[in-house]
Enzyme design. Structure first.
Site, PDB file in Angstrom:
ATOM      1  N   ASP A   8       0.855  -1.189   0.000  1.00 25.35           N
ATOM      2  CA  ASP A   8       0.000   0.000   0.000  1.00 25.35           C
ATOM      3  C   ASP A   8       0.888   1.235   0.000  1.00 25.35           C
ATOM      4  O   ASP A   8       1.846   1.318   0.787  1.00 25.35           O
ATOM      5  CB  ASP A   8      -0.903   0.020   1.233  1.00 25.35           C
ATOM      6  CG  ASP A   8      -1.989  -1.047   1.183  1.00 25.35           C
ATOM      7  OD1 ASP A   8      -2.044  -1.789   0.179  1.00 25.35           O
ATOM      8  OD2 ASP A   8      -2.769  -1.139   2.148  1.00 25.35           O
ATOM      9  N   ASP A 129     -14.939  -3.708  -1.647  1.00 24.62           N
ATOM     10  CA  ASP A 129     -14.590  -3.476  -0.249  1.00 24.62           C
ATOM     11  C   ASP A 129     -15.868  -3.221   0.539  1.00 24.62           C
ATOM     12  O   ASP A 129     -16.638  -2.318   0.191  1.00 24.62           O
ATOM     13  CB  ASP A 129     -13.654  -2.267  -0.132  1.00 24.62           C
ATOM     14  CG  ASP A 129     -12.455  -2.376  -1.062  1.00 24.62           C
ATOM     15  OD1 ASP A 129     -11.941  -3.504  -1.210  1.00 24.62           O
ATOM     16  OD2 ASP A 129     -12.036  -1.360  -1.635  1.00 24.62           O
TER      17      ASP A 129
END
Length: 238
Positions: A8, A129
């Site tokens: 990330d 998500d």
């Protein structure tokens, strides 16, 4: 089953967030390419890269870091975060990205998903998500009122063959991956599913394998030393 380590990115650095909260950020590495090379040495064949700045901004931000990761030999790269136009998708594929992961676009711009699937067949994936069953977009900051299975069915019809499902409430918390929920999604939507969020031990890898999932994404558990990638890759192949 594939074990996919995650990188990330915020400000060109490798970070992890807690439950997707940008205020709860830990920096794990200053050099993303060096981290990618380490993951390849440990057995990674695909690396899941998320441009978190891009997810908030709505366009790719960490392109220099993505380019450097793609230049590391030995692993393919999939990229998500801020990919909400065809030119931006084309740009990152030209950088060397193998797969793009469309999240917000899968909800707000199904036409874009269709166009991307038609133009780049086999290279478009969808990131779904969810928190408490509701799909979240824009870096997990906005609710949609939609369920994961509904979104998965929509993107499948648009041409997507693989969905990456993250339980946002588990992400970075070591509470265990939702293998059962991911398997239900796979059955209900008729699309391959990779599970993400909450991986804490090799038991989570085993659970995803037993559930018949296409893969599992591992992030914070690697960076905190709870799982060795080489062990996870071996476990997935058992």
């Amino acid at each position: 089953m594939l074990v996919i380590p995650a990188i990330d990115l915020i400000g060109g650095e490798v970070v992890r967030l807690e439950k997707g909260d940008f205020a709860k950020k830990t920096v794990y590495a200053r050099d993303p390419a060096e981290k990618a090379a380490e993951l390849v040495r440990d057995g990674a064949t695909l690396i899941h890269v998320v441009d978190l700045d891009g997810a908030k901004a709505g366009w790719p931000v960490n392109l220099d870091a993505v380019r450097a990761i793609c230049a590391v030999p030995g692993a393919e790269v999939e990229l998500g975060g801020g990919l909400r136009s065809l030119p931006d998708i084309e740009k990152v594929l030209e950088l060397g990205v193998r797969y793009v992961v469309l999240g917000t676009a899968a909800v707000e711009r199904l036409d874009l998903v269709r166009q991307a699937c038609a133009r780049f067949p086999g290279r478009v994936r969808s990131g779904i998500d969810a928190r408490n069953g509701e799909v979240k977009i824009a870096g997990w900051l906005e609710g949609t009122g939609l369920g994961a299975a509904e979104v998965a069915r929509r993107v499948k019809e648009a041409g997507v063959g693989l969905v990456e499902y993250t339980d946002v409430g588990r992400d970075g918390m070591f509470t265990g991956v939702d293998a059962d929920g991911a398997a239900r999604l796979q059955a209900e939507a008729g699309v391959q599913v990779v599970a993400s969020g909450g991986v804490a031990s090799l038991d989570d890898v085993r659970a995803c394998r037993a559930a018949g999932l296409a893969g599992v994404i591992v992030g914070k558990a690697l960076y905190e030393g709870r799982i060795a990638l080489a062990d996870a890759v071996r476990t997935a192949a058992e």
